[in-house]
Design an enzyme around this catalytic site. Structure first.
Site, mmCIF file in Angstrom:
data_model
loop_
_atom_site.group_PDB
_atom_site.id
_atom_site.type_symbol
_atom_site.label_atom_id
_atom_site.label_comp_id
_atom_site.label_asym_id
_atom_site.label_seq_id
_atom_site.Cartn_x
_atom_site.Cartn_y
_atom_site.Cartn_z
ATOM 1 N N SER A 25 8.539 -13.042 -24.429
ATOM 2 C CA SER A 25 7.701 -14.062 -25.046
ATOM 3 C C SER A 25 6.509 -13.383 -25.691
ATOM 4 O O SER A 25 6.203 -12.216 -25.401
ATOM 5 C CB SER A 25 7.228 -15.048 -23.967
ATOM 6 O OG SER A 25 6.174 -15.873 -24.410
ATOM 7 N N TYR A 30 3.983 -17.855 -15.880
ATOM 8 C CA TYR A 30 4.946 -17.601 -16.955
ATOM 9 C C TYR A 30 4.601 -16.290 -17.664
ATOM 10 O O TYR A 30 5.475 -15.448 -17.916
ATOM 11 C CB TYR A 30 4.921 -18.769 -17.942
ATOM 12 C CG TYR A 30 5.879 -18.646 -19.100
ATOM 13 C CD1 TYR A 30 7.222 -19.004 -18.960
ATOM 14 C CD2 TYR A 30 5.456 -18.189 -20.350
ATOM 15 C CE1 TYR A 30 8.106 -18.902 -20.027
ATOM 16 C CE2 TYR A 30 6.334 -18.080 -21.416
ATOM 17 C CZ TYR A 30 7.651 -18.442 -21.251
ATOM 18 O OH TYR A 30 8.530 -18.339 -22.304
#
Length: 253
Positions: free
Chosen positions: A143, A156
């Site tokens: 990400s 996350y």
């Protein structure tokens, strides 16, 4: 060099968005697909959509990639149906946006397991299958939060940062087995999830547009092209790399 005919590919989280785009890109290059997701109905719908698009014999499997037994069941079924495994895309994951002080430990642990532990477990299960085929390719999906921090996504971001280090470590460990392990770090891509992000984060769209040199949001097929490359013979000498697919977002000041 992008030809994947005769290769068997497993895509976790492959039933929508970026995952389905990557699966489609591999199928377009000739790979035989196994889609894995937690939502059986959604995975079956993705299988049907691929079939209508001309992709033959895509296998839809339901499994929890944070559970060793479930991972073993899924990989065993892929071998039973297709004879082996050559390509793996670890795309399964989840997120829940809140401030760090608001996460109970159980939720922190669940998000680490969903986004990081799952990639380790599935790669570990895939390893002997790829060795048996003389090598393989693993692509982990990170990400922008593998690079940047986020006030609203601490677990996350921690997990996706870990994906980069896991990628490097597996690449080092398995290079001698002719297994290349790389990661893709998607930027801001137009998916159902980013529709929600736009609603939750005031000014997000304008921020992304102003910071991205390419002048647009990414499309799922942009990530699909990168996945096809990293799974192909063209990437035989590429391993341990984390590739941003972000229109230049991460290169901007």
């Amino acid at each position: 060099m992008g030809e994947l005919t005769g290769k068997v590919a497993m895509v976790t989280g492959g039933n929508g968005g970026i995952g389905l785009a990557m699966a489609t890109a591999l199928a377009d290059a000739g790979a035989t697909l196994a889609l894995v997701g937690r939502d059986a109905a959604k995975t079956a719908a993705a299988q049907g959509a691929l079939g209508r698009a001309g992709v033959p014999a895509a296998l839809a499997l339901t499994g929890d990639m944070t559970d060793e037994d479930s991972v073993a069941e899924v990989t065993t079924e892929i071998v039973r149906q297709f004879g082996g495994l050559d390509l793996l895309i670890n795309n399964a994951g989840s997120n829940d946006r809140k401030l760090p002080q608001e996460y109970p430990l159980a939720e922190w642990n669940a998000l680490i397991q969903s986004n990081l532990t799952s990639a380790f477990l599935v790669s570990q299960a895939a390893y002997p299958l790829m060795v048996a085929r003389g090598g393989g390719k693993i692509v982990n999906i990170g990400s922008m939060l593998s690079i940047f921090g986020s006030a609203m996504a601490a677990p996350y971001a921690a997990a996706k940062g870990g994906v980069v280090q896991l990628t490097k470590s597996l690449a080092q460990a398995w290079a001698g087995d002719n297994i290349q392990v790389n990661a893709i770090l998607p930027g801001w891509i137009e998916t159902e999830l980013t529709v929600t992000a736009k609603q939750q984060i005031p000014g997000l769209h304008d921020h992304v547009m102003s910071r991205t040199p390419a002048g647009r949001w990414g499309r799922p097929q942009d990530v699909g092209g990168a996945a096809r490359f990293l799974c192909s013979p063209a990437a035989d000498f590429v391993t341990g790399v984390s590739l941003p697919v972000d229109g230049g977002f991460s290169s901007a000041i």
